[in-house]
Design a protein around this motif. Structure first.
Motif, PDB file in Angstrom:
ATOM      1  N   ALA A 184       0.991  -0.656  -0.182  1.00 11.57           N
ATOM      2  CA  ALA A 184      -0.211  -0.221  -0.485  1.00 11.57           C
ATOM      3  C   ALA A 184       1.395   1.335   0.488  1.00 11.57           C
ATOM      4  N   LEU A 185       2.075   1.002   0.530  1.00 17.87           N
ATOM      5  CA  LEU A 185       2.695   2.532   0.772  1.00 17.87           C
ATOM      6  C   LEU A 185       3.320   2.957   0.124  1.00 17.87           C
ATOM      7  N   THR A 186       3.825   1.397  -0.663  1.00 15.29           N
ATOM      8  CA  THR A 186       4.868   1.626  -2.846  1.00 15.29           C
ATOM      9  C   THR A 186       3.825   2.356  -3.952  1.00 15.29           C
ATOM     10  N   ALA A 187       2.242   1.819  -3.543  1.00 17.10           N
ATOM     11  CA  ALA A 187       1.146   2.624  -4.322  1.00 17.10           C
ATOM     12  C   ALA A 187       1.136   3.137  -4.196  1.00 17.10           C
ATOM     13  N   ARG A 188       1.310   4.450  -2.926  1.00 15.34           N
ATOM     14  CA  ARG A 188       1.085   5.399  -2.578  1.00 15.34           C
ATOM     15  C   ARG A 188       2.229   6.802  -3.225  1.00 15.34           C
ATOM     16  N   ILE A 189       3.158   6.179  -2.676  1.00 21.02           N
ATOM     17  CA  ILE A 189       4.655   7.381  -3.787  1.00 21.02           C
ATOM     18  C   ILE A 189       4.751   6.767  -4.515  1.00 21.02           C
ATOM     19  N   ALA A 190       4.126   5.589  -5.816  1.00 26.50           N
ATOM     20  CA  ALA A 190       3.853   5.526  -7.354  1.00 26.50           C
ATOM     21  C   ALA A 190       3.164   6.895  -7.561  1.00 26.50           C
ATOM     22  N   ALA A 191       2.127   7.012  -6.784  1.00 29.23           N
ATOM     23  CA  ALA A 191       1.138   7.891  -6.902  1.00 29.23           C
ATOM     24  C   ALA A 191       1.416   9.577  -7.476  1.00 29.23           C
ATOM     25  N   LEU A 192       2.524  10.125  -6.428  1.00 24.54           N
ATOM     26  CA  LEU A 192       2.531  11.035  -6.744  1.00 24.54           C
ATOM     27  C   LEU A 192       3.405  11.851  -7.298  1.00 24.54           C
ATOM     28  N   PRO A 193       2.959  13.262  -8.082  1.00 24.96           N
ATOM     29  CA  PRO A 193       3.878  13.779  -8.646  1.00 24.96           C
ATOM     30  C   PRO A 193       4.779  13.582  -9.401  1.00 24.96           C
ATOM     31  N   GLY A 194       5.228  13.235  -9.878  1.00 23.33           N
ATOM     32  CA  GLY A 194       6.977  13.361  -9.784  1.00 23.33           C
ATOM     33  C   GLY A 194       7.893  12.522 -10.452  1.00 23.33           C
ATOM     34  N   VAL A 195       7.449  11.187  -9.224  1.00 19.33           N
ATOM     35  CA  VAL A 195       7.735  10.170  -8.822  1.00 19.33           C
ATOM     36  C   VAL A 195       7.459   8.712  -9.965  1.00 19.33           C
ATOM     37  N   THR A 196       8.787   8.556 -10.639  1.00 19.60           N
ATOM     38  CA  THR A 196       8.431   7.419 -11.861  1.00 19.60           C
ATOM     39  C   THR A 196       7.932   5.877 -11.044  1.00 19.60           C
ATOM     40  N   ARG A 197       9.544   5.427 -10.165  1.00 21.25           N
ATOM     41  CA  ARG A 197       8.178   4.449  -9.954  1.00 21.25           C
ATOM     42  C   ARG A 197       9.109   3.978  -8.168  1.00 21.25           C
ATOM     43  N   ALA A 198       8.707   3.212  -7.981  1.00 19.83           N
ATOM     44  CA  ALA A 198       8.912   2.993  -6.174  1.00 19.83           C
ATOM     45  C   ALA A 198       8.754   1.187  -5.850  1.00 19.83           C
ATOM     46  N   ASN A 199       9.809   1.261  -4.791  1.00 25.30           N
ATOM     47  CA  ASN A 199       9.646  -0.914  -5.047  1.00 25.30           C
ATOM     48  C   ASN A 199       9.986  -0.752  -3.794  1.00 25.30           C
ATOM     49  N   ALA A 200       9.340  -2.304  -3.059  1.00 22.25           N
ATOM     50  CA  ALA A 200       9.841  -2.226  -1.725  1.00 22.25           C
ATOM     51  C   ALA A 200      11.422  -2.948  -1.915  1.00 22.25           C
ATOM     52  N   VAL A 201      12.328  -3.169  -0.845  1.00 20.58           N
ATOM     53  CA  VAL A 201      13.696  -4.028  -0.431  1.00 20.58           C
ATOM     54  C   VAL A 201      13.518  -4.522   0.959  1.00 20.58           C
ATOM     55  N   VAL A 202      14.215  -5.822   0.631  1.00 25.33           N
ATOM     56  CA  VAL A 202      14.613  -6.296   1.818  1.00 25.33           C
ATOM     57  C   VAL A 202      16.356  -6.501   1.754  1.00 25.33           C
ATOM     58  N   LYS A 203      16.798  -6.085   3.074  1.00 27.36           N
ATOM     59  CA  LYS A 203      17.899  -6.372   2.683  1.00 27.36           C
ATOM     60  C   LYS A 203      19.041  -6.720   4.066  1.00 27.36           C
ATOM     61  N   GLY A 204      19.807  -6.994   4.027  1.00 33.37           N
ATOM     62  CA  GLY A 204      20.820  -7.582   5.071  1.00 33.37           C
ATOM     63  C   GLY A 204      22.765  -8.149   4.437  1.00 33.37           C
ATOM     64  N   GLN A 205      23.111  -7.852   5.239  1.00 38.06           N
ATOM     65  CA  GLN A 205      24.530  -7.900   5.765  1.00 38.06           C
ATOM     66  C   GLN A 205      24.988  -9.688   5.134  1.00 38.06           C
ATOM     67  N   VAL A 206      25.921 -10.002   4.823  1.00 36.83           N
ATOM     68  CA  VAL A 206      26.091 -11.815   5.066  1.00 36.83           C
ATOM     69  C   VAL A 206      27.520 -11.920   4.472  1.00 36.83           C
ATOM     70  N   MET A 207      27.313 -13.418   4.684  1.00 43.01           N
ATOM     71  CA  MET A 207      28.873 -13.418   4.425  1.00 43.01           C
ATOM     72  C   MET A 207      28.903 -14.316   3.025  1.00 43.01           C
TER      73      MET A 207
END
Length: 433
Positions: free
Chosen positions: A100-123
């Motif tokens: 839902a948050l990605t959809a709201r942000i993507a609908a803002l004027p001037g925003v070309t796209r938005a996507n969710a990300v999961v990040k983590g540090q690994v060996m």
């Protein structure tokens, strides 16, 4: 009889003849050539330096924007106390309703796209080799939208197979000696939770895609993993760590920060690419100004040779000046003749400098490649510079200000000896002739 207009044809003719000194006036000719060569080299250095600085900044920004988000929205962790028990609870900074948050942000004027990300540090390990890496969990569609990652000229593998494994940077592939189809083992300290504590999680994945983002630090540390797999691997089921946002004008990305925070809610924080690299870009801009000033001094020193040459020319042409004055030439006409002598030198030197500077800027990458080959790779070190090559970008504004500076200095330093020639008394000039 009306006086000739300023800068008439005969003034140009006399000035040009004086510049072509006879053998007996070889000193004047030598000073003219020194002035011309000095100005040409100064303008060449100025244009080439400005082009390299502009190209370095453009390449650096392009590698940032080609493999990173313009803005990142994430949630700040908060703590609150239970009024009944007095226990303190901490609300994590993950994003639960990320769709839902990605959809709201993507609908803002001037925003070309938005996507969710999961990040983590690994060996990351393979065989006896290991390396620290940062995993980005994204969907295949979001990965395909990153221009630097999916460049077919610098990548290997098929992006359609991304869902069956992971995409790794070329630096990781080189250090771990991995190719398409090989398996890479990822070890995360945040693994399964057991009664005795948290145990590291170790999973092996097939390498399905190898990319080169153009940045040494990205290529040797970044791994892309399918979003669903990353959620499972990092214990992020049903949540995301942040929302990556891309806007229409990355150079003005800060203008979207208030709208992003309003769309994301009270706990939201925004981190832009300029926040991450702003100090470095500011340092580059400051160095541009400093380099322009330093090289301007070199052009000024070269221009001062025009003054020396003209003083010698005026001294040698004292008899000619007296004759021209007795024939009716005004002080203004004499001044313009010797002004044109210096101006010719400045203009010709500037034109030569522009041609040399443009040629050097257009071939600077080939020159550095040749130097790199001669020095065994020591002339350009990507692990220090961050990018793999020395680019150059010729900008009309840089060429214009280099030309304007050179011509202005050449014209200014010419005025003093030209005025000296104009004020010469014809009687004194011809007394001993």
């Amino acid at each position: 009889m009306a006086s000739p207009a300023p800068f008439s044809r005969y003034e140009f003719m006399i000035a040009w003849r004086y510049l072509r000194a006879r053998r007996a006036e070889g000193g004047v000719s030598v000073m003219t050539w020194i002035s011309l060569i000095g100005i040409a080299l100064g303008v060449m250095a100025l244009i080439a330096t400005l082009a390299v600085r502009a190209g370095f900044r453009a390449e650096f920004v392009d590698t940032i924007l080609g493999a990173n988000a313009h803005s990142t929205v994430y949630m700040a962790p908060t703590s609150f106390t239970n009024d009944l028990t007095g226990e303190v609870y901490t609300q994590s900074g993950v994003i639960e309703d990320y769709d839902a948050l990605t959809a709201r942000i993507a609908a803002l004027p001037g925003v070309t796209r938005a996507n969710a990300v999961v990040k983590g540090q690994v060996m990351a390990t393979a065989g006896d080799s290991s390396n620290v890496a940062e995993v980005f969990g994204v969907t295949e569609a979001d990965l395909a939208a990153m221009p630097r990652i999916v460049d077919p000229e610098t990548s290997a593998g098929d992006l359609a197979d991304f869902g069956n494994g992971v995409a790794i940077g070329s630096g990781i592939a080189r250090e771990l000696n991995l190719g398409i189809g090989d398996r890479i083992r990822l070890i995360s300290p945040d693994g399964a939770k057991t009664p005795s504590g948290t145990t590291p999680r170790v999973n092996a994945y097939e390498v399905t895609y190898i990319f080169s983002a153009g940045r040494y630090d990205i290529d040797r540390t970044r791994i892309y993993m399918p979003l669903a797999e990353a959620q499972s691997y990092f214990n992020r089921e049903g949540v995301a760590d942040e929302i990556e946002v891309f806007v229409s004008d990355p150079e003005r990305v800060g203008d979207w920060t208030p709208a992003l925070m309003q769309a994301a809610g009270d706990r939201s924080l925004v981190w832009t690419w300029q926040d991450a690299s702003g100090s470095f870009l500011s340092a580059l801009d400051m160095e541009d100004d400093v380099m322009f000033v330093i090289l301007s001094v070199l052009v000024l020193i070269a221009s001062m040779n025009i003054t020396s040459g003209l003083i010698m020319l005026v001294k040698n042409k004292g008899r000619d000046i007296g004759i021209l004055r007795t024939m009716g030439l005004t002080e203004g006409a004499v001044l313009r003749v010797f002004f044109l002598c210096g101006a010719f030198t400045g203009v010709i030197g500037t034109i030569a400098g522009v041609l040399l500077g443009v040629a050097l800027a257009l071939n600077v990458d080939n020159i550095m490649a040749a130097l790199n080959a001669l020095t065994g790779g020591g002339a350009w070190q990507p692990e220090v510079r961050g990018i793999y090559r020395l680019p150059a970008e010729l900008r009309a504004w840089d060429i214009f200000r280099a030309v304007a500076l050179s011509l202005a200095l050449s014209f200014i330093v010419t005025i003093f000896p030209a005025r000296r020639a104009a004020r010469m008394n014809p009687v004194e000039a011809l007394r001993y002739e």
